[in-house]
Design an enzyme around this catalytic site. Sequence first.
Site, PDB file in Angstrom:
ATOM      1  N   ARG A  52     -77.860 116.073 -72.192  1.00 40.87           N
ATOM      2  CA  ARG A  52     -76.938 115.049 -71.702  1.00 40.87           C
ATOM      3  C   ARG A  52     -76.651 115.217 -70.212  1.00 40.87           C
ATOM      4  O   ARG A  52     -76.488 114.229 -69.483  1.00 40.87           O
ATOM      5  CB  ARG A  52     -75.631 115.097 -72.503  1.00 40.87           C
ATOM      6  CG  ARG A  52     -75.824 114.703 -73.974  1.00 40.87           C
ATOM      7  CD  ARG A  52     -74.537 114.848 -74.761  1.00 40.87           C
ATOM      8  NE  ARG A  52     -73.549 113.863 -74.375  1.00 40.87           N
ATOM      9  CZ  ARG A  52     -73.440 112.658 -74.910  1.00 40.87           C
ATOM     10  NH1 ARG A  52     -74.272 112.288 -75.866  1.00 40.87           N
ATOM     11  NH2 ARG A  52     -72.519 111.823 -74.515  1.00 40.87           N
ATOM     12  N   MET A  77     -72.369 102.551 -75.386  1.00 47.61           N
ATOM     13  CA  MET A  77     -71.882 103.154 -76.628  1.00 47.61           C
ATOM     14  C   MET A  77     -72.105 104.651 -76.728  1.00 47.61           C
ATOM     15  O   MET A  77     -72.128 105.217 -77.807  1.00 47.61           O
ATOM     16  CB  MET A  77     -72.535 102.448 -77.830  1.00 47.61           C
ATOM     17  CG  MET A  77     -72.209 100.965 -77.911  1.00 47.61           C
ATOM     18  SD  MET A  77     -70.446 100.605 -77.948  1.00 47.61           S
ATOM     19  CE  MET A  77     -70.020 101.250 -79.563  1.00 47.61           C
ATOM     20  N   ARG A  78     -72.272 105.317 -75.591  1.00 51.77           N
ATOM     21  CA  ARG A  78     -72.403 106.774 -75.614  1.00 51.77           C
ATOM     22  C   ARG A  78     -71.165 107.390 -74.964  1.00 51.77           C
ATOM     23  O   ARG A  78     -70.688 106.904 -73.932  1.00 51.77           O
ATOM     24  CB  ARG A  78     -73.648 107.227 -74.855  1.00 51.77           C
ATOM     25  CG  ARG A  78     -74.935 106.999 -75.623  1.00 51.77           C
ATOM     26  CD  ARG A  78     -76.147 107.288 -74.774  1.00 51.77           C
ATOM     27  NE  ARG A  78     -76.259 108.672 -74.334  1.00 51.77           N
ATOM     28  CZ  ARG A  78     -76.775 109.661 -75.063  1.00 51.77           C
ATOM     29  NH1 ARG A  78     -77.202 109.424 -76.300  1.00 51.77           N
ATOM     30  NH2 ARG A  78     -76.872 110.878 -74.576  1.00 51.77           N
ATOM     31  N   LEU A  80     -69.307 109.742 -72.628  1.00 48.40           N
ATOM     32  CA  LEU A  80     -69.692 110.361 -71.371  1.00 48.40           C
ATOM     33  C   LEU A  80     -69.181 111.795 -71.309  1.00 48.40           C
ATOM     34  O   LEU A  80     -68.118 112.106 -71.829  1.00 48.40           O
ATOM     35  CB  LEU A  80     -69.135 109.555 -70.199  1.00 48.40           C
ATOM     36  CG  LEU A  80     -69.581 108.096 -70.137  1.00 48.40           C
ATOM     37  CD1 LEU A  80     -68.901 107.386 -68.980  1.00 48.40           C
ATOM     38  CD2 LEU A  80     -71.097 107.989 -70.013  1.00 48.40           C
ATOM     39  N   ASN A  94     -63.574 100.518 -67.985  1.00 44.83           N
ATOM     40  CA  ASN A  94     -64.117 100.224 -69.306  1.00 44.83           C
ATOM     41  C   ASN A  94     -63.291  99.106 -69.931  1.00 44.83           C
ATOM     42  O   ASN A  94     -62.116  98.945 -69.625  1.00 44.83           O
ATOM     43  CB  ASN A  94     -64.060 101.464 -70.201  1.00 44.83           C
ATOM     44  CG  ASN A  94     -64.695 101.228 -71.556  1.00 44.83           C
ATOM     45  OD1 ASN A  94     -65.786 100.661 -71.651  1.00 44.83           O
ATOM     46  ND2 ASN A  94     -64.032 101.656 -72.612  1.00 44.83           N
ATOM     47  N   HIS A  96     -62.113  97.742 -73.710  1.00 48.86           N
ATOM     48  CA  HIS A  96     -62.018  98.211 -75.094  1.00 48.86           C
ATOM     49  C   HIS A  96     -61.412  97.107 -75.943  1.00 48.86           C
ATOM     50  O   HIS A  96     -60.416  96.487 -75.549  1.00 48.86           O
ATOM     51  CB  HIS A  96     -61.143  99.466 -75.159  1.00 48.86           C
ATOM     52  CG  HIS A  96     -61.016 100.019 -76.537  1.00 48.86           C
ATOM     53  ND1 HIS A  96     -62.037 100.728 -77.137  1.00 48.86           N
ATOM     54  CD2 HIS A  96     -60.015  99.962 -77.436  1.00 48.86           C
ATOM     55  CE1 HIS A  96     -61.648 101.081 -78.363  1.00 48.86           C
ATOM     56  NE2 HIS A  96     -60.428 100.623 -78.556  1.00 48.86           N
ATOM     57  N   ASP A 132     -60.713 106.461 -74.403  1.00 51.78           N
ATOM     58  CA  ASP A 132     -59.837 105.286 -74.480  1.00 51.78           C
ATOM     59  C   ASP A 132     -58.381 105.613 -74.157  1.00 51.78           C
ATOM     60  O   ASP A 132     -57.466 105.003 -74.714  1.00 51.78           O
ATOM     61  CB  ASP A 132     -59.941 104.625 -75.872  1.00 51.78           C
ATOM     62  CG  ASP A 132     -61.352 104.149 -76.174  1.00 51.78           C
ATOM     63  OD1 ASP A 132     -62.073 103.791 -75.232  1.00 51.78           O
ATOM     64  OD2 ASP A 132     -61.733 104.136 -77.358  1.00 51.78           O
ATOM     65  N   GLU A 161     -61.906  89.117 -73.589  1.00 49.06           N
ATOM     66  CA  GLU A 161     -62.599  90.143 -72.795  1.00 49.06           C
ATOM     67  C   GLU A 161     -63.323  89.499 -71.621  1.00 49.06           C
ATOM     68  O   GLU A 161     -63.315  90.028 -70.503  1.00 49.06           O
ATOM     69  CB  GLU A 161     -63.607  90.905 -73.663  1.00 49.06           C
ATOM     70  CG  GLU A 161     -62.977  91.813 -74.696  1.00 49.06           C
ATOM     71  CD  GLU A 161     -64.028  92.574 -75.491  1.00 49.06           C
ATOM     72  OE1 GLU A 161     -65.013  93.047 -74.886  1.00 49.06           O
ATOM     73  OE2 GLU A 161     -63.866  92.699 -76.719  1.00 49.06           O
TER      74      GLU A 161
END
Length: 198
Positions: A52, A77-78, A80, A94, A96, A132, A161
Amino acid sequence: MASLVAAAREPGYPAEIALVLSNQLGAAGLDLARNAGIPALAIDHRRFRGDRAAHEAAIDNALREAGAEIVCLAGYMRLLTPFLVSAWQGRMLNIHPSLLPSFPGLHTHAQALAAGVKVHGCTVHLVTDQMDEGPILAQAAVPVLDGDTEESLAERVLAQEHIIYPSALALFASGATPLAPPKFREIHRRLPKGPDLP
């Protein structure tokens, strides 16, 4: 991502898209970006065989080579690692699909329905080491209706969104929020005030 690309085409928008990047070779957003004349790049995480740190170093290098100053995650969708989060601390946004701090993580619409809430929505926030949990830049709420399914609720949230992400980025990039880095706030102080700039 498409809503950010569309917003950035508008005259007076305070940000431009320098690069669209994905870890998925077949991501639809890459073709959308290329068709709009925006540089697009896929850095497939599978090529790094679980390393990673090396994958994120390649991402960081690509962002810097493109001249990026702000990173906007959209459907990435990974999780960090602290490396990439700290490298772009205070400059990574981001979106959400819930009204944070409620329902972090995945399956937010199912969580909202199971909890029986009457209001759901979405949040634009700064990315931190905690998933989040970063400072909130903008939120939009939608009612939860009788008979809602995950799909129907997700559709109404997604519409919001598409509205609040470009707006939140505009405020952030123009330095019109205290959460923007000092450099962006200094630029905002020098900009002429007009109807499209707060």
